[in-house]
Each structure stands twice: as C-alpha cells, then as structure tokens.
Design an enzyme around this catalytic site. Structure first.
Site, PDB file in Angstrom:
ATOM      1  N   THR A 275      32.915  62.336  57.076  1.00  0.00           N
ATOM      2  CA  THR A 275      31.469  62.160  57.887  1.00  0.00           C
ATOM      3  C   THR A 275      31.403  63.315  58.628  1.00  0.00           C
ATOM      4  OG1 THR A 275      31.999  59.857  58.150  1.00  0.00           O
ATOM      5  CG2 THR A 275      30.488  60.774  59.527  1.00  0.00           C
ATOM      6  N   CYS A 276      30.097  63.911  58.928  1.00  0.00           N
ATOM      7  CA  CYS A 276      30.080  64.957  59.568  1.00  0.00           C
ATOM      8  C   CYS A 276      28.426  64.893  60.108  1.00  0.00           C
ATOM      9  CB  CYS A 276      30.134  66.168  58.740  1.00  0.00           C
ATOM     10  SG  CYS A 276      28.855  66.463  57.339  1.00  0.00           S
ATOM     11  N   LYS A 277      28.248  65.979  60.995  1.00  0.00           N
ATOM     12  CA  LYS A 277      26.857  65.903  61.506  1.00  0.00           C
ATOM     13  C   LYS A 277      25.773  66.324  60.382  1.00  0.00           C
ATOM     14  CE  LYS A 277      28.364  67.643  66.110  1.00  0.00           C
ATOM     15  NZ  LYS A 277      28.296  68.918  67.206  1.00  0.00           N
TER      16      LYS A 277
END
Length: 206
Positions: free
Chosen positions: A58-60
C-alpha cells in the site's frame, strides 16, 4: 447443502477465501499461498500495488517508485501515479534488470512459490525440500552424469586390461584403477539422484 458463506477469489493462486466475520478488514490473507488479497478499497489517498514477488503493498496515490520490504525481494518498483478504481490492484511489472519469475507448484507439498527461472533446481520456502523445476532439467542432468560415469568405467576397464601385467611391478597403477572406477560409480549415483528427483511444475510467469 450448498455453502453460502461469502468468499473472494485469491488474486495470486485463485483459491476461494471465506471472508465471513472478516468483512470489515481491508485485505485478507489466503491460507493456500499466504498472500494478501484486498476485499475493500484502499484508505483515502492510498493505492494497492502487487509486487512481482506477489507481496501486496500500500502506498500513496502520488507515489511513482516503491521498495518491496521483503528481504528476499527488495526490488524497486516503478508505478504510475493514477488513482486506481475501487478495489483494483496495480500489478507491478518486473524491472528489466531482474530475471523473469515463474509461479511454481512444489512437487513435494503442492504449495505455490515464486522462483527465478534462470536456474532449474528450486528449494521450496514452505517444506524446504529441493526439486527440479520442470522434468527436462533433471532428465538432462541424469543423462550427462550417466554418460560421464560410463566413460570413467570404460576408461577404468581399459586401463586395467592394458596395465594388468605391469601392476605387480608398479603399485601406483592400482590407484589409477580405483580412481577411475570410483569416479564412474559416483557419477552413476549422481545420475540416479537426478532420475528419481521430484519434479515441480510451473504455473505461469509473473
């Protein structure tokens, strides 16, 4: 009676995962391949990335480069900055600097694991046993060692016959005889090892 429990398909091994009682989670872990699959959209401002090693990250949404935290991967993944739709997972393409990887079904325990296809003997991370990825590698190795073993045995027989009369005068010839026969037998034993080696099958590239 049909099972009416809610399920979701694992995005890695396509196994059905029951989610009853866990509907409030964002991701769920597959009991078959031990990888995570999302069942809800990512948090606001985030997106899911699927690393080529199958890790769910999960990342921006604005991130364009992300590092996989797994110790046996650690690759740098380049991804687009577009916001993905609802539960869509971006599948990261393997870096060209890395070898292509394949999904392998272990011939010992039938678990799925990821393997670089630049070599052909693999150790399963689940049962820790070694197998041949595809039957061709084991078969070719068995043939090579069998030929080398027979060659050494033939040389041993030839040298023994040719130097039989000299053996009583030169004891060192016995070393040559024994060495040739031992080398031949060791190679034949190695050939038998590859002939009986368990074979794991590939399930496709990633």
């Amino acid at each position: 009676m049909y099972n009416t429990d809610p399920t979701i398909v694992c995005r890695v091994c396509q196994q059905l995962i029951p989610i009853r009682g866990r509907e409030n989670q964002r991701v769920i872990k597959c009991s078959n391949c031990q990888e995570a699959t999302p069942i809800k959209p990512p948090p606001e401002g985030k997106k899911y990335i699927r690393c080529p090693c199958n890790a769910l990250l999960t990342c921006k949404v604005t991130s364009t480069r992300i590092s996989c935290p797994r110790t046996d991967c650690k690759r740098i993944i380049t991804v687009g900055s577009a916001v993905p739709s609802t539960s869509h997972v971006i599948i990261a393409s393997p870096n060209l600097a890395h070898e292509m990887r394949v999904r392998v079904s272990c011939g010992h325990c039938n678990e799925i694991f990821i393997f670089r296809n630049t070599a052909h003997l693999a150790r399963c991370p689940h049962c820790h046993r070694i197998s041949s990825v595809g039957s061709r590698f084991a078969r070719n190795r068995a043939l090579v060692f069998a030929m080398i073993g027979l060659l050494f045995l033939a040389v041993g027989v030839g040298v023994t016959v040719a130097t039989m009369a000299m053996a009583s005068k030169n004891g060192g010839i016995y070393v040559v005889w024994v060495g040739a026969f031992i080398a031949g037998l060791l190679n034949l034993i190695r050939s038998c090892y590859y002939c009986t080696m368990t074979v794991s099958q590939t399930e496709g590239t990633i």
